[in-house]
Write a protein that holds these residues in place. Structure first.
Motif, PDB file in Angstrom:
ATOM      1  N   THR A 156      19.599 -16.989  24.069  1.00 26.56           N
ATOM      2  CA  THR A 156      20.770 -17.348  23.267  1.00 26.56           C
ATOM      3  C   THR A 156      21.984 -16.928  24.094  1.00 26.56           C
ATOM      4  O   THR A 156      21.828 -16.345  25.168  1.00 26.56           O
TER       5      THR A 156
ATOM      6  N   HIS B   8      17.980 -17.805  12.697  1.00 21.46           N
ATOM      7  CA  HIS B   8      18.797 -18.643  13.577  1.00 21.46           C
ATOM      8  C   HIS B   8      18.673 -20.105  13.144  1.00 21.46           C
ATOM      9  O   HIS B   8      17.555 -20.570  12.895  1.00 21.46           O
TER      10      HIS B   8
ATOM     11  N   PRO C 167      23.322 -19.850  17.017  1.00 22.22           N
ATOM     12  CA  PRO C 167      23.639 -19.478  18.404  1.00 22.22           C
ATOM     13  C   PRO C 167      24.403 -20.581  19.140  1.00 22.22           C
ATOM     14  O   PRO C 167      24.201 -21.764  18.866  1.00 22.22           O
TER      15      PRO C 167
ATOM     16  N   HIS D 123      24.165 -21.810  22.215  1.00 18.40           N
ATOM     17  CA  HIS D 123      23.396 -21.945  23.465  1.00 18.40           C
ATOM     18  C   HIS D 123      22.553 -23.206  23.362  1.00 18.40           C
ATOM     19  O   HIS D 123      21.793 -23.374  22.399  1.00 18.40           O
TER      20      HIS D 123
ATOM     21  N   ALA E 285      18.704 -22.790  22.872  1.00 15.89           N
ATOM     22  CA  ALA E 285      18.354 -22.273  21.534  1.00 15.89           C
ATOM     23  C   ALA E 285      18.529 -23.373  20.493  1.00 15.89           C
ATOM     24  O   ALA E 285      17.651 -23.586  19.638  1.00 15.89           O
TER      25      ALA E 285
ATOM     26  N   CYS F  87      21.872 -14.568  29.994  1.00 16.63           N
ATOM     27  CA  CYS F  87      22.626 -14.821  28.764  1.00 16.63           C
ATOM     28  C   CYS F  87      24.125 -14.681  29.043  1.00 16.63           C
ATOM     29  O   CYS F  87      24.553 -13.647  29.567  1.00 16.63           O
TER      30      CYS F  87
END
Ligand code: TXA
Ligand code: MG
Length: 333
Positions: free
Chosen positions: A30, A64, A119, A121, A124, A171
């Protein structure tokens, strides 16, 4: 069990999404730190997370989601939460909200609230959206170890205990999300993290930050939180902190087997000539991003005493100081 590391390409993301659907766990990147995910609506899958991490059943997981709408399927969203969702998501802000009945008790450790975040990202988001279910995930470290910011960190902690790690590189933020409990009035900050508390307050006004302060002070007496293999101490932030740091370094070097290293801002490196240093970047934000990464690097290089420069209070400085206090058990030099 063999643990494989898969490059986070389209095909492998699809493969991991299938594994999530089938009730398996998957470690994934993430923007904050790597998470260890499972289908949040499947109690048996979620139990595998606790087992792999050695996590206490009393410690709830963050759910998430891949889109904002999914939040409404697991939690009751009030007006303040809606504003924060619109402003900060996707992003490194986790909200604690009243949970809906479809979330199994194991995920929330029996609480009637649930922590949720979306998240920021690509990997993700693709993984969660392809899985088609919300994904509960704590940080993908062994309990009490620093959070992992690379696939190799996850591997070092959890090899043999999980089937797969999706490798999406480092990350970008490097430290965990900020957590705000929206079921309290005023909303209560449970963890200082990658989103600045002041930015949250600008959107919803008054926040209760007492818990963050109390936890920080508690760590001064009883070491809690992360346990690096290397001992860590840090200096308060002031103009001449390099003098104190050098003195501490020199008096410990080669005594009782100590191999010290100094964590310093790039522009201060000259002040530590002839000593081992690891660079923390040009700003407090970079320091925050690199902290967990450098700790694991230092451990791998067999340094056993980390002497870290302090940073000024305020903004991300507050988050960095809260992590340094946790990591050191409050050992300020
Ligand atoms: O950035 C992050 O937040 C990362 C990435 C993977 O998303 N996750 C993370 O998870 O740091 P974890 O499990 O290491 O930390 C989550 C924290 C725990 O301290 C837990 O107690 C708290 O969130 N938490 C979860 N659900 C909660 C709830 N219902 N009420 C209060 N605290 C909760
Ligand atoms: Mg964690």
């Amino acid at each position: 069990m063999d643990t494989v590391i898969l490059e986070a390409n389209e095909e492998n993301i699809a493969k991991c999404a299938e594994m999530l659907k089938k009730g398996e766990v998957v470690a994934f990147p993430t923007e904050t730190v790597y998470g260890l995910g499972a289908n949040a609506l499947d109690a048996v899958a979620a139990a595998k997370i606790f087992k792999a991490k050695g996590r206490l059943a009393t410690n709830p997981l963050i759910i998430h989601v891949a889109d904002k709408q999914q939040i409404y399927s697991v939690a009751e969203v009030n007006e303040g939460a809606r504003k924060l969702i619109d402003t900060f998501m996707p992003g490194a802000l986790t909200l604690v909200l009243p949970k809906k009945g479809n979330v199994p008790d194991i995920v929330t450790a029996g609480y009637d609230t649930v922590a949720v975040r979306m998240p920021d990202h690509k990997v993700a988001l693709e993984l969660i959206s392809k899985a088609g279910v919300p994904v509960c995930a704590p940080s993908a470290n062994t309990s009490a170890r620093p959070s992992p910011t690379r696939a190799s960190h996850v591997y070092d902690d959890l090899k043999g205990k999980i089937p797969v790690i999706l490798d999406g590189g480092m990350c970008p933020l490097g430290l965990e999300s900020t957590i705000v409990d929206m079921t309290k009035t005023p909303p209560k900050v449970l963890r200082a993290g990658a989103v600045e508390i002041d930015e949250v307050a600008k959107v919803i006004g008054d926040l209760d930050t007492e818990k963050v302060m109390v936890d920080t002070l508690a760590a001064l007496k009883v070491p809690v939180g992360y346990v690096p293999k290397a001992e860590l101490v840090f200096s308060a932030f002031y103009d001449n902190m390099s003098d104190v740091i050098n003195k501490y370094y020199d008096s410990n070097k080669n005594v009782h087997g100590y191999r010290p290293v100094i964590f310093c801002m790039n522009f201060n490196a000259d002040k530590y000539k002839g000593r081992n240093v690891m660079l923390m970047g040009e700003s407090v934000a970079e320091y925050a991003k690199l902290l967990f990464e450098r700790i694991r690097e230092a451990e791998n290089l067999d340094y056993n005493l980390i002497i870290a420069e302090g940073v000024p209070m305020g903004g991300m400085g507050t988050t960095v100081l809260s992590r340094l206090i946790k990591l050191s058990g409050g050992k300020v030099i």
